[in-house]
Design a protein around this motif. Structure first.
Motif, PDB file in Angstrom:
ATOM      1  N   MET A  64       1.665  -0.621  -0.517  1.00  0.00           N
ATOM      2  CA  MET A  64      -0.053  -0.049   0.224  1.00  0.00           C
ATOM      3  C   MET A  64       1.002   1.144   0.269  1.00  0.00           C
ATOM      4  N   ARG A  65       2.191   0.904   0.813  1.00  0.00           N
ATOM      5  CA  ARG A  65       2.769   2.326  -0.027  1.00  0.00           C
ATOM      6  C   ARG A  65       3.378   2.989  -0.769  1.00  0.00           C
ATOM      7  N   THR A  66       3.363   2.259  -2.050  1.00  0.00           N
ATOM      8  CA  THR A  66       3.626   3.239  -3.164  1.00  0.00           C
ATOM      9  C   THR A  66       2.590   3.767  -4.098  1.00  0.00           C
ATOM     10  N   PRO A  67       0.889   3.021  -3.787  1.00  0.00           N
ATOM     11  CA  PRO A  67      -0.323   4.238  -4.008  1.00  0.00           C
ATOM     12  C   PRO A  67      -0.229   5.649  -3.118  1.00  0.00           C
ATOM     13  N   ALA A  68       0.382   5.049  -1.535  1.00  0.00           N
ATOM     14  CA  ALA A  68       0.169   6.457  -1.032  1.00  0.00           C
ATOM     15  C   ALA A  68       0.856   7.095  -1.547  1.00  0.00           C
ATOM     16  N   CYS A  69       2.363   7.147  -1.836  1.00  0.00           N
ATOM     17  CA  CYS A  69       2.675   7.885  -2.485  1.00  0.00           C
ATOM     18  C   CYS A  69       2.642   8.530  -3.612  1.00  0.00           C
ATOM     19  N   ALA A  70       1.994   7.543  -4.509  1.00  0.00           N
ATOM     20  CA  ALA A  70       2.058   9.030  -5.359  1.00  0.00           C
ATOM     21  C   ALA A  70       0.620   9.423  -5.292  1.00  0.00           C
ATOM     22  N   TYR A  71      -0.180   9.523  -4.853  1.00  0.00           N
ATOM     23  CA  TYR A  71      -1.547  10.007  -3.675  1.00  0.00           C
ATOM     24  C   TYR A  71      -1.311  11.332  -3.438  1.00  0.00           C
ATOM     25  N   LEU A  72      -0.191  10.807  -2.108  1.00  0.00           N
ATOM     26  CA  LEU A  72      -0.073  12.033  -1.410  1.00  0.00           C
ATOM     27  C   LEU A  72       1.166  12.812  -2.192  1.00  0.00           C
ATOM     28  N   GLY A  73       1.846  12.696  -3.085  1.00  0.00           N
ATOM     29  CA  GLY A  73       3.003  13.677  -3.844  1.00  0.00           C
ATOM     30  C   GLY A  73       3.880  13.328  -3.656  1.00  0.00           C
ATOM     31  N   GLY A  74       4.760  14.566  -4.528  1.00  0.00           N
ATOM     32  CA  GLY A  74       6.605  14.191  -4.565  1.00  0.00           C
ATOM     33  C   GLY A  74       7.003  13.496  -5.221  1.00  0.00           C
ATOM     34  N   VAL A  75       6.164  12.194  -5.426  1.00  0.00           N
ATOM     35  CA  VAL A  75       6.993  10.967  -6.264  1.00  0.00           C
ATOM     36  C   VAL A  75       5.949  10.498  -6.658  1.00  0.00           C
ATOM     37  N   SER A  76       6.294  10.187  -8.076  1.00  0.00           N
ATOM     38  CA  SER A  76       5.517  10.139  -9.618  1.00  0.00           C
ATOM     39  C   SER A  76       5.296   8.522  -9.846  1.00  0.00           C
ATOM     40  N   LEU A  77       4.496   8.045 -10.276  1.00  0.00           N
ATOM     41  CA  LEU A  77       4.258   6.681 -10.482  1.00  0.00           C
ATOM     42  C   LEU A  77       5.199   5.786 -11.748  1.00  0.00           C
ATOM     43  N   THR A  78       5.274   7.495 -12.340  1.00  0.00           N
ATOM     44  CA  THR A  78       6.700   6.943 -13.624  1.00  0.00           C
ATOM     45  C   THR A  78       7.939   6.733 -12.855  1.00  0.00           C
ATOM     46  N   THR A  79       8.748   7.478 -11.692  1.00  0.00           N
ATOM     47  CA  THR A  79       9.456   7.716 -10.929  1.00  0.00           C
ATOM     48  C   THR A  79       9.901   6.325  -9.831  1.00  0.00           C
ATOM     49  N   LEU A  80       8.180   5.873  -9.326  1.00  0.00           N
ATOM     50  CA  LEU A  80       8.480   4.327  -8.612  1.00  0.00           C
ATOM     51  C   LEU A  80       8.060   3.703  -9.306  1.00  0.00           C
ATOM     52  N   ALA A  81       7.972   3.679 -10.600  1.00  0.00           N
ATOM     53  CA  ALA A  81       8.851   2.018 -11.201  1.00  0.00           C
ATOM     54  C   ALA A  81      10.020   2.301 -11.662  1.00  0.00           C
ATOM     55  N   ARG A  82      10.232   2.839 -12.264  1.00  0.00           N
ATOM     56  CA  ARG A  82      11.919   3.022 -12.642  1.00  0.00           C
ATOM     57  C   ARG A  82      12.749   2.337 -11.137  1.00  0.00           C
ATOM     58  N   ALA A  83      12.396   2.881  -9.692  1.00  0.00           N
ATOM     59  CA  ALA A  83      12.630   2.112  -8.789  1.00  0.00           C
ATOM     60  C   ALA A  83      12.559   0.702  -9.256  1.00  0.00           C
TER      61      ALA A  83
END
Length: 50
Positions: free
Chosen positions: A1-20
Motif C-alpha cells: 500500500m506504500r506505493t499508491p500512497a506515495c503517488a496520492y500524497l505527491g512528491g513522487v510520480s508513479l513513473t519514478t516509482l516504476a523506475r525504482a
C-alpha cells in the motif's frame, strides 16, 4: 500500500516509482495516465509539527 500512497500524497510520480522497481506497468501507457491522474505539482507539506 506504500506505493499508491506515495503517488496520492505527491512528491513522487508513479513513473519514478516504476523506475525504482516499486510499480509495474501491465499495459502500455497506463503509468503515464495514472501519474497524470494522481499527480500534483505541490509537494507534500505539513504546516505544523507533531
Amino acid at each position: 500500500m506504500r506505493t499508491p500512497a506515495c503517488a496520492y500524497l505527491g512528491g513522487v510520480s508513479l513513473t519514478t516509482l516504476a523506475r525504482a522497481g516499486r510499480a509495474d506497468e501491465l499495459r502500455s501507457r497506463t503509468l503515464a495516465r495514472a501519474s497524470s491522474a494522481f499527480g500534483n505539482e505541490t509537494a507534500p507539506w505539513l504546516p505544523h509539527s507533531f
